[in-house]
Design a protein around this motif. Structure first.
Motif: not given
Length: 199
Positions: A2, A58-64, A104, A107, A118
């Motif tokens: 993304s 808002q959709e980015a994961d922890v790695g990103e 996660s 949230e 975030r």
């Protein structure tokens, strides 16, 4: 993936391509590679986040999110930011890296601190440096008559505020776990602490 479709990335790529063009025209000399990389990072930092970019954040994961923190720290190293401010940023990044694995869970619980964590990674922390990095490095230590302080001092105060916020988020997170442990301990004591009476 993304991130690679975001406006910030595309602007950074555009500036980097201009840098490459300048290199091929012979304008940049031996320092062309760090200049091209710096142009990309500059494009990422100065480009306002669009509504679509905000949704992607808002959709980015922890790695990103972790990668975003590393990119910011790399940018500061290449922009002649004073070591003390880099150290403050590094401390904040370390605070965030401790909290990100819990994101996660927070949230899923609807914890408002999850939004704060975030936003700190994707908006508040990079936003703190956005205008600061636009100021020539030799002027950042000079006092501004309107502010009564230097840009260095101002950004340092803002970083202290972000760090204090993260201290509170961490304390809330630990308090929540402690409360859950106490509740579980009470349940186990009620369930197994006393033997059932034999008739």
């Amino acid at each position: 993936m993304s991130y690679f479709t975001s406006t910030r990335h595309l602007v950074g790529v555009g500036l980097a391509l201009l840098g490459l063009l300048a290199h091929f025209l012979g304008w940049l000399g031996d320092w062309w590679l760090p200049i091209v990389a710096g142009l990309y990072l500059l494009g990422v930092l100065v480009t306002p986040r669009t509504r679509v970019d905000a949704q992607l954040a808002q959709e980015a994961d922890v790695g990103e999110l972790s990668a975003e923190l590393r990119r910011l720290q790399g940018t500061l190293r290449g922009q002649k930011v004073p070591p003390a401010i880099q150290a403050q940023t590094r401390h904040i990044a370390e605070q965030l890296q401790v909290l990100l694995p819990r994101l996660s869970k927070l949230e899923a619980q609807g914890d408002p601190n999850a939004f704060t964590v975030r936003q700190l990674v994707t908006d508040y922390l990079p936003g703190t440096f956005k205008n600061y990095l636009n100021i020539p490095s030799e002027l950042r230590s000079r006092s501004d008559a309107r502010l009564g302080k230097t840009p260095d001092a101002l950004v340092s105060e803002q970083l202290d505020l972000l760090s204090s916020t993260l201290d509170k988020v961490s304390a809330d997170s630990i308090r929540g776990d402690t409360t859950a442990m106490l509740a579980n301990g009470g349940f186990l004591k009620d369930k197994f602490g006393k033997p059932d009476l034999e008739l």
